[in-house]
Design a protein around this motif. Structure first.
Motif, mmCIF file in Angstrom:
data_model
loop_
_atom_site.group_PDB
_atom_site.id
_atom_site.type_symbol
_atom_site.label_atom_id
_atom_site.label_comp_id
_atom_site.label_asym_id
_atom_site.label_seq_id
_atom_site.Cartn_x
_atom_site.Cartn_y
_atom_site.Cartn_z
ATOM 1 N N TRP A 179 -11.175 2.937 3.515
ATOM 2 C CA TRP A 179 -12.639 2.804 3.483
ATOM 3 C C TRP A 179 -13.046 1.606 4.318
ATOM 4 N N CYS A 180 -14.202 1.721 4.953
ATOM 5 C CA CYS A 180 -14.631 0.700 5.923
ATOM 6 C C CYS A 180 -16.066 0.293 5.629
ATOM 7 N N THR A 200 -9.688 1.386 -1.447
ATOM 8 C CA THR A 200 -10.508 2.194 -2.349
ATOM 9 C C THR A 200 -11.956 2.158 -1.892
ATOM 10 N N SER A 201 -12.764 3.036 -2.470
ATOM 11 C CA SER A 201 -14.179 3.116 -2.071
ATOM 12 C C SER A 201 -14.945 1.862 -2.464
ATOM 13 N N THR A 239 -12.601 -4.472 -3.598
ATOM 14 C CA THR A 239 -12.281 -5.550 -4.538
ATOM 15 C C THR A 239 -11.237 -6.459 -3.907
ATOM 16 N N GLU A 240 -10.929 -7.549 -4.591
ATOM 17 C CA GLU A 240 -9.942 -8.479 -4.049
ATOM 18 C C GLU A 240 -8.577 -7.818 -3.902
ATOM 19 N N GLN A 241 -8.246 -6.882 -4.817
ATOM 20 C CA GLN A 241 -6.947 -6.235 -4.755
ATOM 21 C C GLN A 241 -6.890 -5.153 -3.686
ATOM 22 N N MET A 268 1.395 -5.233 5.258
ATOM 23 C CA MET A 268 1.063 -3.874 5.678
ATOM 24 C C MET A 268 2.063 -2.853 5.145
ATOM 25 N N GLU A 269 3.266 -3.336 4.734
ATOM 26 C CA GLU A 269 4.237 -2.391 4.191
ATOM 27 C C GLU A 269 3.701 -1.743 2.912
ATOM 28 N N SER A 270 3.001 -2.543 2.073
ATOM 29 C CA SER A 270 2.424 -1.985 0.847
ATOM 30 C C SER A 270 1.314 -0.996 1.156
ATOM 31 N N VAL A 271 0.618 -1.192 2.301
ATOM 32 C CA VAL A 271 -0.448 -0.258 2.700
ATOM 33 C C VAL A 271 0.160 1.060 3.159
#
Length: 501
Positions: free
Chosen positions: A424-425, A394-395, A398-400, A409-412
């Motif tokens: 976002w970077c 997200t922009s 946060t920890e989540q 990475m599967e959840s990503v």
């Protein structure tokens, strides 16, 4: 605060003084973090006008510490001490002001931004007054006689009147600095602060459309060089693509393939559907508009006056009902380019990752790849070490939402749609002890200036770049001092120390 910001605040404060708003001017002056000697002098003068003698004394102390050769600052501090009845300190300052004159009859501060001339005879008159206050009437008389050697025709009367009073051992009035006369910033520097509009606003010079006030971009239309001498038969001028139509009512789109238009716009109809929708071009954009919102426009070389008047006036009735779109009967509202982009799906089985940084970019990675592969791609793109890069879903990181090497990475990748995902970077500053990238210059010539805000350096010195004042002047730091200098006196150095043109 950079030199440019200081210059802007200084100019705003002086403008307030010109408007007789002394309170606002003093407030602006006091917000400048590192004033130079001239600004401190202006602050002291405003305190002196407000009868705040202690604050005025401190301001003149700072002005003198910044420039020990500013004779008028010694003169003003001497006036401040005189009003506080500290005559010995006032005498010392007036004597120092006379010494800074270096035997000259006067100093004209106009070149430094102060419309005032400090006369040597007036300084000696104040010296004599301080001696008289201390009871040294003989020394007071000697200083007034000495003032006659530096007198000018305009100052002769005050010296003569002071001599007469001294012979009778009577006190006379001191010569005071004029109120509300302050140092002003260089007008050439101030002129560079104003934004200039070199292009101006576009306007319609010639158009084939009657009473055309549109100055945007539209498909090319043939132009008529001269009106014919005799009326010709009605001759329709075709556009390069589509039939010209006038928009009668405002249309607000409800879907992405519909096009917003306003009354009076000229659109070009490419295709009309059976369900009363038309595919049009306007401002180099293509989309769908209800055809009953349009009126065919036949552009001719000889138009009737009543037709021009009728078409220039917007319709007064309510817009018609929005037609219902029917699948297969409505023309396509997308351009061939949009169709190609839709059809062009990734054929090499790679996932497109859109990265939102200070700028946006995209990288291609295998679907379901590891964190190491993903961060390496982004690191190479940004030319930054992977340890200084933080990715998030997200922009707001946060920890989540933060992605770390321990993240599954599967959840990503489950968030990806059609092999596309947005991340976002954020890039952290390097903390390995290496200095930040700075721009350095080497002095080609020695530069010495009497202006306190200028930066003096010798040939071969290294100057650190801080900001650009204008095309000819830069602000930099050298040997612990900060100031401005001509850009032509230096050249840039690369990181390894070699000079760069």
């Amino acid at each position: 605060m950079s030199f440019v910001d200081t210059l802007r605040q200084w100019d705003n404060a002086v403008t307030c003084v010109d408007r007789q708003d002394l309170t606002e001017a003093l407030r602006i002056f006091l917000t400048i973090p590192e004033p130079n000697s001239k600004i401190y002098f202006d602050i002291g003068c405003l305190h002196l006008l407000n009868q705040d003698l202690d604050a005025a004394e401190k301001a003149f102390d700072c002005s003198i510490s910044k420039d020990e050769h500013l004779s008028v600052a010694f003169f003003q501090r001497g006036i401040t001490f005189y009003k506080k009845q500290r005559y010995e300190e006032s005498l010392a300052d007036f004597q120092q002001a006379f010494k800074a004159l270096r035997g000259n009859q006067l100093i004209d501060y106009k070149a430094l931004g102060l419309r005032y001339k400090l006369f040597a005879c007036e300084v000696l008159l104040n010296v004599a007054l301080c001696e008289a206050q201390l009871g040294n009437w003989e020394k007071a008389h000697q200083n007034l006689v000495k003032a006659l050697d530096y007198k000018t025709d305009t100052k002769l009367n005050i010296i003569d009147r002071a001599l007469d009073s001294a012979l009778k051992q009577k006190l006379f009035k001191p010569v005071e600095f004029p109120s509300k006369v302050l140092f002003k910033p260089n007008r050439h520097y101030v002129a560079e602060l104003e934004k200039k509009d070199y292009l101006g606003k576009a306007k319609v010079v010639a158009s084939v459309v009657p009473q055309d006030a549109f100055s945007g971009f539209a498909p090319l239309q043939p132009q008529v060089e001269e009106s014919p001498t005799h009326p010709k038969e009605r001759e329709v001028l075709r556009a390069l693509e589509g039939e010209p139509h006038t928009v009668l009512y405002e249309f607000v789109p409800e879907t992405s393939d519909e096009l917003a238009v306003a009354p009076g716009n000229i659109v070009f109809v490419l295709q009309k559907g059976v369900d009363n929708w038309a595919s049009v071009v306007f401002n180099e954009r293509r989309g769908l508009v209800p055809y009953n919102y349009l009126e065919r426009l036949e552009i001719s070389l000889a138009s009737k006056p009543n037709e021009k008047q009728r078409r220039s006036q917007p319709p007064s009735k309510e817009p018609p009902t929005r037609p219902e779109r029917k699948q297969g009967l409505t023309p396509s509202g997308k351009t061939s380019k949009d169709t190609r982009q839709k059809d062009e799906q990734p054929t090499n089985n790679l996932c497109i990752v859109k990265v939102c940084f200070t700028f946006n970019f995209a990288v291609s990675v295998p679907p379901g790849c590891t964190y190491a592969i993903l961060i390496e791609k982004i690191s190479k793109k940004l030319k930054l070490p992977s340890t200084s890069i933080t990715l998030s879903l997200t922009s707001e990181a946060t920890e989540q939402s933060i992605i770390t090497p321990s993240t599954e990475m599967e959840s990503v990748w489950r968030r990806a749609t059609d092999l596309r995902i947005t991340l976002w970077c954020n890039a952290k500053e390097q903390t390995d002890g290496n200095p930040k990238s700075e721009i350095h210059f080497v002095a080609l010539h020695s530069y010495e200036s009497s202006n306190p805000e200028d930066l003096n350096f010798q040939q071969g010195d290294t100057v650190t770049f801080l900001s650009r004042v204008n095309k000819d002047w830069l602000e930099g730091e050298c040997s612990g001092k900060t100031g401005i200098f001509p850009a032509s006196f230096v050249e840039e150095l690369s990181v390894n120390g070699r000079s760069m043109k």
